[in-house]
Design an enzyme around this catalytic site. Structure first.
Site, short mmCIF file in Angstrom:
data_model
loop_
_atom_site.label_atom_id
_atom_site.label_comp_id
_atom_site.label_asym_id
_atom_site.label_seq_id
_atom_site.Cartn_x
_atom_site.Cartn_y
_atom_site.Cartn_z
N HIS A 1 -46.50 -0.82 -10.17
CA HIS A 1 -47.06 -2.03 -10.79
C HIS A 1 -46.21 -2.39 -12.01
CE1 HIS A 1 -50.97 -4.50 -11.17
NE2 HIS A 1 -50.10 -5.02 -12.03
N ASN B 1 -53.87 -10.57 -3.80
CA ASN B 1 -54.23 -10.99 -5.15
C ASN B 1 -54.28 -12.51 -5.16
OD1 ASN B 1 -54.06 -8.30 -5.82
ND2 ASN B 1 -52.31 -8.51 -7.19
N GLU C 1 -57.11 -8.23 -6.26
CA GLU C 1 -57.28 -8.82 -7.59
C GLU C 1 -57.87 -10.21 -7.43
OE1 GLU C 1 -54.03 -9.03 -10.36
OE2 GLU C 1 -53.27 -7.04 -9.82
N GLU D 1 -47.60 -7.18 -6.15
CA GLU D 1 -46.99 -8.48 -6.43
C GLU D 1 -45.48 -8.43 -6.55
OE1 GLU D 1 -50.84 -10.45 -8.73
OE2 GLU D 1 -48.95 -10.23 -9.82
N ARG E 1 -58.80 0.89 -7.74
CA ARG E 1 -57.36 0.75 -7.50
C ARG E 1 -56.64 0.80 -8.85
NH1 ARG E 1 -54.53 -4.77 -7.99
NH2 ARG E 1 -52.39 -4.07 -8.12
N TYR F 1 -55.77 -15.95 -7.61
CA TYR F 1 -56.47 -16.53 -8.74
C TYR F 1 -56.65 -18.03 -8.60
CZ TYR F 1 -55.74 -12.01 -10.99
OH TYR F 1 -55.75 -10.66 -11.28
#
Length: 445
Positions: free
Chosen positions: A126, A292, A351, A171, A82, A294
């Site tokens: 992005h 995504n 991600e 995002e 990606r 984290y």
């Protein structure tokens, strides 16, 4: 520390996709070559406001070194890559005349990927908005929907013969919440935020329609940064701030895109910018949800700040990555369950990764045991969510390469491959070999 064992992936689908992710501005460099125009990040990167006065001028020099980077992906064994197209590389002014040299770069990249047996997943946006469009109001201008539509038409027409997997945005909550164009020249930052959110959502819907029309057998999603927003203390004000931020961080984009309405908590604020049929134009059929993730976000109330919040203290004893992000794989599994239940779409993790500042040891190797332990724990959490019935179909690590990490410049490293920025030498880390072993094991019949 011993190399972590491979994770349990018994509950993942037999056709599960393993990949890696990057983005154009963070790796390409060559910002003034081949007819490329400046982006907002080129301009920001020359204000001396970024850490170490870093800029994206060279980054990983992927523009020149893409064959070497595709060879790294082939060595990893990933099935998919990606990446994003740099809007100002193919349309230097953001609209108008296309730049053949820029378009040809992505032709070469795509052909290299396909020759290596790697499926390209193309993200249209992005964060690198052409500066010429920012000068015309950027996402605050409703004309941005038409600009993005034309850009999508160009990309789909040029690459749709080789690319079938498209993401509209990466995002959108993050680049809207932290946009430098909010609240300038006496404007209301919150009103600007709502205007921007709505225009980006409209642009998403328009792009979906273009892709459906132009690309045969297309598969479309949008990539959202979905993180639990938690109060940083037991104060009631912090709980209110965390809930308020969660509306904007997690739901302001996927709710209208997938459910056809804005979250109730922000509906009246965005209403002045909504015209007849706008929500129908935003809520177009999607094939998958890009996630995504984290870590959780800890929130403190801050009266007078945008949305009334600030980032607060993390719980004492909370495990942290070297860059201070909480390590909580259970929150990842919970997020997967929430997204699956709320949006009823197949999920691809686009991600997930671990940031540090690790340098090569005296032998020249990068033994990033912390990254391997993190990835093992998070992949096992994903496997647990899949065992609970969550429809998870792929996992892409951030990132293939150490790269330009926005305001942090080159001080944070997320790559499976170490970049010596002075020489541009690529050094696969221990985690690179670990991930390659995992992919080989996963693909064994």
């Amino acid at each position: 520390m011993a190399t972590p064992e491979l994770p349990d992936i018994a509950s993942l689908r037999p056709d599960f996709i393993w990949g890696v992710s990057t983005s154009s501005f963070q790796i390409e460099g060559a910002t003034q070559e081949g007819g490329r125009g400046p982006s907002v990040w080129d301009v920001y990167g020359h204000t001396d406001e970024l850490k170490n006065r870093d800029s994206g001028d060279v980054a990983c020099d992927h523009y020149h070194r893409y064959p070497e980077d595709v060879a790294l992906m082939k060595a990893l064994g990933v099935q998919a890559y990606r990446f994003s197209v740099a809007w100002p590389r193919v349309l230097p002014q953001g609209r108008g005349s296309a730049n053949e040299a820029g378009l040809a770069f992505y032709d070469r990249l795509l052909d290299e990927l396909l020759a290596a047996g790697i499926e390209p997943w193309l993200c249209l946006y992005h964060w690198d908005l052409p500066q010429a469009l920012e000068d015309s109001g950027g996402w605050l201008n409703r004309e941005s929907v038409a600009w993005f539509t034309d850009y999508t038409t160009l990309v789909a027409g040029r690459y749709g013969d080789r690319v079938k997997r498209f993401a509209t945005f990466n995002e959108p909550s993050i680049f809207s919440l932290f946009s430098r164009s909010l609240g300038q020249k006496g404007r209301s930052a919150e009103d600007d935020l709502h205007r921007m959110i709505h225009h980006v959502n409209l642009a998403h819907g328009a792009a979906v329609d273009v892709l459906r029309d132009k690309v045969r057998n297309v598969s479309i999603g949008c990539i959202h940064n979905y993180q639990p927003c938690r109060p940083s203390s037991d104060r009631a004000a912090d709980a209110v701030a965390a809930a308020h931020l969660s509306t904007y961080w997690n739901n302001a984009f996927p709710d209208p895109q997938c459910l056809g309405e804005y979250p109730a908590a922000m509906r009246s604020a965005v209403a002045p910018h909504v015209e007849a049929d706008d929500l129908a134009r935003i809520c177009r059929p999607l094939d998958w949800f890009g996630l995504n993730h984290y870590s959780p976000v800890y929130v403190a109330a801050k009266p007078g700040a945008l949305l009334g919040y600030d980032f607060g203290n993390k719980p004492s004893g909370c495990a942290l990555t070297p860059i201070g992000w909480p390590i909580e794989p259970a929150a990842f599994a919970d997020t997967l369950r929430i997204v699956h239940a709320r949006y009823a779409l197949p999920v691809y993790v686009m991600e997930n990764g671990y940031g540090d500042a690790m340098q090569p040891d005296e032998t020249g190797a990068v033994i990033d045991s912390g990254r391997m332990a993190f990835l093992r724990a998070y992949i096992e959490a994903m496997n647990a969510a899949a065992a609970d019935g969550v429809d998870i179909r792929g996992y892409f690590i951030w990132s293939l390469l150490d790269n330009f990490e926005w305001d942090s410049g080159y001080s944070k490293r997320f790559g499976l491959t170490y970049i010596d920025y002075a020489s541009q030498r690529r050094i696969p880390k221990a985690s690179f070999d670990w991930y390659a072993r995992l992919i080989r094991a996963a693909r064994q019949p």
